[in-house]
Design an enzyme around this catalytic site. Structure first.
Site, PDB file in Angstrom:
ATOM      1  N   SER A 117     -10.642  -1.919   8.237  1.00 50.09           N
ATOM      2  CA  SER A 117     -11.396  -2.960   8.928  1.00 50.09           C
ATOM      3  C   SER A 117     -12.343  -3.653   7.970  1.00 50.09           C
ATOM      4  CB  SER A 117     -12.187  -2.349  10.098  1.00 50.09           C
ATOM      5  OG  SER A 117     -11.321  -1.826  11.074  1.00 50.09           O
TER       6      SER A 117
ATOM      7  N   TYR B 275      -0.646   4.472  10.696  1.00 53.45           N
ATOM      8  CA  TYR B 275      -1.042   3.488  11.705  1.00 53.45           C
ATOM      9  C   TYR B 275       0.159   3.258  12.610  1.00 53.45           C
ATOM     10  CZ  TYR B 275      -5.296   2.209   9.119  1.00 53.45           C
ATOM     11  OH  TYR B 275      -6.521   2.232   8.494  1.00 53.45           O
TER      12      TYR B 275
ATOM     13  N   LYS C 194       2.039   1.938   7.442  1.00 49.88           N
ATOM     14  CA  LYS C 194       2.407   1.121   8.598  1.00 49.88           C
ATOM     15  C   LYS C 194       3.354   1.869   9.527  1.00 49.88           C
ATOM     16  CE  LYS C 194       1.055  -2.229   9.446  1.00 49.88           C
ATOM     17  NZ  LYS C 194      -0.196  -2.493  10.185  1.00 49.88           N
TER      18      LYS C 194
ATOM     19  N   SER D 139     -21.622 -12.483  24.128  1.00 50.40           N
ATOM     20  CA  SER D 139     -20.287 -12.962  24.472  1.00 50.40           C
ATOM     21  C   SER D 139     -20.186 -13.327  25.952  1.00 50.40           C
ATOM     22  CB  SER D 139     -19.247 -11.891  24.137  1.00 50.40           C
ATOM     23  OG  SER D 139     -17.951 -12.341  24.448  1.00 50.40           O
TER      24      SER D 139
ATOM     25  N   VAL E  11     -11.779  -8.474  17.435  1.00 50.25           N
ATOM     26  CA  VAL E  11     -12.092  -7.576  18.543  1.00 50.25           C
ATOM     27  C   VAL E  11     -11.087  -6.427  18.575  1.00 50.25           C
ATOM     28  CG1 VAL E  11     -13.199  -9.348  19.934  1.00 50.25           C
ATOM     29  CG2 VAL E  11     -10.756  -8.958  20.181  1.00 50.25           C
ATOM     30  N   LEU E  12     -11.546  -5.290  19.097  1.00 51.58           N
ATOM     31  CA  LEU E  12     -10.717  -4.086  19.093  1.00 51.58           C
ATOM     32  C   LEU E  12     -10.971  -3.271  20.342  1.00 51.58           C
ATOM     33  CD1 LEU E  12      -8.910  -1.954  17.542  1.00 51.58           C
ATOM     34  CD2 LEU E  12     -11.073  -0.969  16.767  1.00 51.58           C
TER      35      LEU E  12
ATOM     36  N   ASN F 200      -0.591  -7.002   8.562  1.00 49.03           N
ATOM     37  CA  ASN F 200      -1.035  -5.997   7.590  1.00 49.03           C
ATOM     38  C   ASN F 200      -1.822  -6.689   6.477  1.00 49.03           C
ATOM     39  OD1 ASN F 200       1.454  -7.211   6.793  1.00 49.03           O
ATOM     40  ND2 ASN F 200       1.877  -5.577   5.357  1.00 49.03           N
ATOM     41  N   MET F 201      -2.893  -7.346   6.876  1.00 49.60           N
ATOM     42  CA  MET F 201      -3.696  -8.119   5.928  1.00 49.60           C
ATOM     43  C   MET F 201      -4.129  -7.333   4.694  1.00 49.60           C
ATOM     44  SD  MET F 201      -6.110 -10.490   8.355  1.00 49.60           S
ATOM     45  CE  MET F 201      -7.193 -10.827   6.978  1.00 49.60           C
TER      46      MET F 201
ATOM     47  N   GLU G 117      -5.459   4.849  13.799  1.00 54.22           N
ATOM     48  CA  GLU G 117      -6.395   3.936  14.473  1.00 54.22           C
ATOM     49  C   GLU G 117      -7.000   4.512  15.741  1.00 54.22           C
ATOM     50  OE1 GLU G 117      -2.446   2.984  16.408  1.00 54.22           O
ATOM     51  OE2 GLU G 117      -3.136   3.436  14.369  1.00 54.22           O
TER      52      GLU G 117
ATOM     53  N   ASP H 189     -20.614 -11.121  20.251  1.00 56.13           N
ATOM     54  CA  ASP H 189     -20.225  -9.797  20.721  1.00 56.13           C
ATOM     55  C   ASP H 189     -20.916  -9.525  22.048  1.00 56.13           C
ATOM     56  OD1 ASP H 189     -18.882  -7.197  19.125  1.00 56.13           O
ATOM     57  OD2 ASP H 189     -20.226  -6.630  20.759  1.00 56.13           O
TER      58      ASP H 189
ATOM     59  N   VAL I 130      -1.231 -12.456   9.845  1.00 57.41           N
ATOM     60  CA  VAL I 130      -0.504 -11.390   9.165  1.00 57.41           C
ATOM     61  C   VAL I 130      -0.982 -10.047   9.707  1.00 57.41           C
ATOM     62  CG1 VAL I 130      -0.056 -10.274   6.948  1.00 57.41           C
ATOM     63  CG2 VAL I 130      -0.116 -12.774   7.101  1.00 57.41           C
TER      64      VAL I 130
ATOM     65  N   ASP J 119      -2.548  -7.168  14.993  1.00 59.01           N
ATOM     66  CA  ASP J 119      -1.792  -5.917  15.046  1.00 59.01           C
ATOM     67  C   ASP J 119      -2.101  -5.109  16.298  1.00 59.01           C
ATOM     68  OD1 ASP J 119      -4.302  -5.030  14.351  1.00 59.01           O
ATOM     69  OD2 ASP J 119      -3.701  -4.045  12.486  1.00 59.01           O
TER      70      ASP J 119
ATOM     71  N   ARG K  78       0.839  -1.198   0.000  1.00 61.37           N
ATOM     72  CA  ARG K  78       0.000   0.000   0.000  1.00 61.37           C
ATOM     73  C   ARG K  78       0.882   1.260   0.000  1.00 61.37           C
ATOM     74  NH1 ARG K  78      -3.591  -1.400   5.190  1.00 61.37           N
ATOM     75  NH2 ARG K  78      -1.607  -2.390   5.741  1.00 61.37           N
TER      76      ARG K  78
END
Length: 377
Positions: free
Chosen positions: A139, A99, A80, A225, A244-245, A305-306, A123, A203, A303, A275, A21
């Site tokens: 996302s 990010y 990144k 959840s 989840v974040l 940085n998908m 983010e 969730d 990964v 990440d 990217r």
């Protein structure tokens, strides 16, 4: 606009493993140039996203031959977090907008603090109501990609159980369990349902689950959840997607090693939250050139940085969201831009050696300083 606070912006080439990217498109260059802000793009920075140096030149950018020249500008925009070889470019008079994921990469936090760099993280830019406008597009891409990747690794020759997502007439489809119903999780579940898998979305936010249920009319099963629901669902899953974040903080671990051990042989885990540290206890970050490993008979994909796997789509999705904020910071400077927009103030993670985002400071066990105070000082 004459008199912009920041008049030079650098766009270096990304150097994280197989990260293709780029942080700005030619349209972004043209918009900044229109406001009197000169953009300097490292040669080849856009190649992975199918954007040529000539495309940037036509939009008004200067093409520079080295990363050092791109990094030398007043503000640098990236995709990144800085890699170790880039720490030497950090300095007190630099504003870095990218990010950062400092909770997952404390060594990056230390580099920014030691260099006294103003670090703004995509983010943690957060609008009223909790939305994360600069994380949302990635996302969405990562969520859709997670299901596609999971389907790939469920194929037997790729190490999986040999299960087709949609099954076949008379044969049960794959069971996909998605942890988290935010942008990542909902997009993952949506694509999995479109592939005719059996989908469970978990969730703790019941209002969010009600919304998903209304939109998908029961096609996606929703569960509140709790440990018991997660244990049972994970044990029955062919594919588990971690989504989840916690804005600025480390992702909570929802699936411990015992749960992973209970999974079907050759089931697949895709942890999009890696990440932010990951929500699966057995996860550790991998890269696009070596994306999976097996533990307890389960295939793990992690990964960090998908969206870099689909850089053309990802670049345009990301820069559509970031450009207005980049422009505000450049035109007004970080301090005035943060005063004008509380969402942007929440994005400022480091200033002059201080940690200026509260969740990040808490995770790093450092002292939180209000970003406006730090910028004024």
């Amino acid at each position: 606009m004459a008199g912009a606070a920041i008049t030079t912006v650098g766009v270096p080439k990304e150097i994280k493993t197989l990260e293709h990217r780029v942080a700005m498109t030619p349209d972004g260059v043209r918009e900044l140039e229109r406001h009197g802000i000169d953009v300097f793009v490292e040669t080849g920075a856009g190649e992975g996203a199918s954007i040529t140096d000539d495309d940037y030149r036509a939009a008004g950018a200067d093409i520079v031959p080295t990363a050092a020249e791109a990094w030398s500008k007043q503000m640098v925009v990236k995709v990144k977090e800085p890699q170790e070889s880039e720490y030497g470019y950090l300095r007190p008079d630099l504003t870095l907008f990218t990010y950062l994921h400092l909770a997952a990469y404390p060594e990056v936090a230390r580099a920014l603090i030691d260099a006294r760099t103003t670090g703004i993280a995509y983010e943690t830019v957060q609008v009223d109501g909790g939305g994360l406008p600069l994380l949302a597009p990635m996302s969405e891409v990562a969520g859709r990609l997670a299901t596609q990747i999971g389907a790939h690794y469920l194929e037997r020759h790729n190490g999986g159980r040999g299960v087709l997502m949609g099954g076949a007439p008379g044969v049960r489809p794959a069971k996909v369990v998605v942890l988290g119903a935010g942008n990542v999780g909902w997009n993952s579940a949506w694509i999995a349902a479109g592939m005719e898998a059996e989908v469970v979305l978990i969730d703790k936010n019941l209002d969010r689950l009600r919304w998903v249920d209304q939109i998908h009319k029961g096609r996606i099963m929703t569960l509140a959840s709790n440990r018991g629901a997660i244990e049972r669902s994970v044990a029955e899953a062919d594919l588990v997607i971690g989504a989840v974040l916690v804005a600025g903080g480390r992702a909570p671990v929802l699936v411990d090693e015992a749960m992973v051990s209970s999974m079907k042989p050759r089931a697949v885990i895709v942890d999009v939250a890696v990440d932010q540290g990951g929500c699966i206890e057995t996860i550790h970050e991998t890269s696009h050139d070596d994306p999976v490993y097996e533990l307890h008979g389960v295939v793990h994909y992690a990964v960090g940085n998908m969206p870099g796997a689909v850089p053309h789509t990802s670049t345009y999705a990301l820069t559509n969201a970031t450009l207005p904020y980049i422009l505000d910071v450049a035109v007004h400077g970080p301090e005035e831009a943060a005063r004008r927009d509380r969402a942007l103030a929440l994005g400022i993670n480091t200033v002059a050696g201080k940690v200026t985002n509260e969740p990040v400071a808490e995770f790093l066990n450092d002292t939180f300083v209000d970003p406006l105070v730090a910028l004024a000082g």
